[in-house]
Design an enzyme around this catalytic site. Structure first.
Site, PDB file in Angstrom:
ATOM      1  N   CYS A   1      15.135  -0.950   2.275  1.00 57.20           N
ATOM      2  CA  CYS A   1      14.152  -0.108   1.610  1.00 57.20           C
ATOM      3  C   CYS A   1      12.835  -0.862   1.485  1.00 57.20           C
ATOM      4  O   CYS A   1      12.739  -1.811   0.707  1.00 57.20           O
ATOM      5  CB  CYS A   1      14.646   0.297   0.221  1.00 57.20           C
TER       6      CYS A   1
ATOM      7  N   CYS B   1      17.325   7.730   0.865  1.00 64.92           N
ATOM      8  CA  CYS B   1      16.171   6.906   0.476  1.00 64.92           C
ATOM      9  C   CYS B   1      16.056   6.822  -1.043  1.00 64.92           C
ATOM     10  O   CYS B   1      15.151   7.376  -1.650  1.00 64.92           O
ATOM     11  CB  CYS B   1      14.869   7.436   1.070  1.00 64.92           C
TER      12      CYS B   1
END
Length: 447
Positions: A391, A209
């Site tokens: 994302c 991430c």
């Protein structure tokens, strides 16, 4: 907006939220997140023993798919962890949006009944003997292996860092787990009430991430704004790289936004040491020059690498850009090991140009399952992965970007109602309301 330090607040603009719900946007997004329906395949008959190392999203998603698509196979998953953490929710907990109990579920509720579950941790791999070694001393033989161990948060590279101290003395880090995320929010909430100097960091290694450090920065500024302390505060971002995000259009857009928010960025500035009690951080340049900075709040993003069990095994890259981190050596398109043809990799552990997000698993778990079945059936992998990564980049409460990209760093938007670099309430709503149900569907092998 009134908040507490123990719970999450409702999203802003409830009227707008009700309109979106009535307009049918949530069902539309849910349909978009789901994989297209496919004609059911006949289960492949085999007596092969497949071992899956790791019970994160990749491991459980693959176990569910293989249990359904193989007839007669023995499937073993190795992992001691009984709690399955929804890691994409950590930033929501760490910024006061979700309560901490929303990110934890039981692995027992996710694994299919016919899978053998060895509650131990992988200690090593001996691929020449087709064997996995566990910390408890077991030697588990396999015909086929899928490595889905996740990665290692290497806080030890930061001198003085103590994960157990997160939440105290302005020290925060969203990555270690639910409690660290909750403690990060408590520290953020305390900081925003008084303001001061904040340091946000980014290491030079591949990250899971990679948008999380950016989200935390945007949300810290937003929390300071809400509390009326933005003018009395300074938020500085230190990147150990010459960028803040590897996809150039996203990198440039975020830098523009931060310039408007008065968030300066220092490039090639690596966090190497921290004095938690004194609230001082040491940064190092590529030339070895060191600078000490005081802070009232710091968000530490650790360097990341493959777990020791992979890094110290023959399965790791032996040379090239992924060797230093000990990442799993897989072909980036088939996700099959380049030297051991009965081994595949899935998720964060893979040494590939990109792809350490839950969205990557959503697209690559079905692909690995299909390619593994192809090999079991005596063929070659038929599917190719393009490196898809997504994302939802939080900008402030009620607004986000949804950036999707591939191995080449090209933006590949999949939802026509969302422009990748345009502020979107719908992208926020997806992150806040829709992605956890979609994640659970992936974990159960449904999409």
């Amino acid at each position: 907006m009134n908040r507490t330090t123990t719970g999450a607040a409702a999203p802003p603009d409830a009227g707008r939220r009700r309109f979106v719900l009535k307009a049918g946007a949530l069902p539309l997004a849910a349909a978009a997140l789901a994989a297209p329906a496919r004609k059911a395949r006949a289960a492949t008959k085999t007596s092969a023993h497949i071992v899956i190392a790791g019970s994160g999203l990749g491991g459980v998603a693959l176990a569910n798919r293989l249990a359904r698509e193989l007839d007669g196979a023995k499937i073993t998953i190795i992992d001691r962890k009984e709690i399955h953490n929804y890691q994409p929710g950590y930033t929501l907990v760490a910024t006061g949006i979700w309560p901490v109990d929303k990110v934890s579920d039981r692995n027992a509720d996710l694994l299919p009944g016919r899978v053998e579950w060895i509650k131990d941790m992988v200690a090593g791999f001996d691929p020449d003997a087709n064997t996995v070694l566990t910390e408890g001393g077991q030697r588990v033989r396999y015909d086929y292996l899928v490595v889905a161990t996740g990665l290692h948060l290497d806080y030890a590279q930061i001198e003085g860092m103590d994960v157990s101290a997160i939440g105290a003395n302005g020290l925060t880090s969203v990555y270690p787990g639910p409690q660290a995320a909750q403690s990060t929010w408590l520290a953020m909430d305390a900081f925003r009430r008084q303001g001061g100097e904040a340091l946000m960091t980014l290491p030079a290694t591949p990250l899971k991430c990679a948008g999380a450090p950016l989200k935390m920065t945007f949300m810290l500024v937003d929390r300071l704004r809400e509390a009326g302390k933005q003018a009395a505060s300074k938020v500085n971002f230190h990147s150990a790289l010459d960028n803040i995000f590897s996809v150039k259009p996203v990198n440039d857009d975020v830098l523009r936004r931060w310039a408007d928010l008065d968030v300066p960025v220092t490039f090639n500035s690596k966090l190497v040491a921290i004095d938690i009690g004194a609230r001082r951080a040491t940064f190092e340049s590529p030339e070895g020059e060191r600078q000490q900075l005081g802070y009232d709040f710091i968000h530490v993003v650790p360097p990341m690498r493959a777990p020791d069990a992979v890094k110290n095994s023959p399965l790791a890259w032996q040379d090239g850009p992924f060797a230093a981190g000990g990442w799993l050596e897989v072909d980036k398109e088939t996700l099959r090991h380049r030297r051991y043809p009965n081994v595949f990799g899935l998720g964060d552990v893979n040494g590939t140009p990109r792809g350490k997000t839950a969205a990557t698993i959503k697209k690559s778990a079905p692909l690995v399952a299909r390619n593994l079945i192809d090999v079991i059936a005596g063929g070659e992998p038929s599917q190719r992965f393009d490196g898809y990564t997504s994302c939802p980049l939080l900008l402030r409460e009620g607004s986000a970007l949804l950036v999707e990209f591939d191995y080449e760093g090209r933006l590949v938007p999949s939802l026509p109602m969302i422009e990748p670099l345009q502020d979107s309430y719908f992208a926020w709503l997806m992150k806040y309301r829709l992605l956890k149900p979609a994640y659970m569907a992936v974990a159960k092998g449904r999409v």
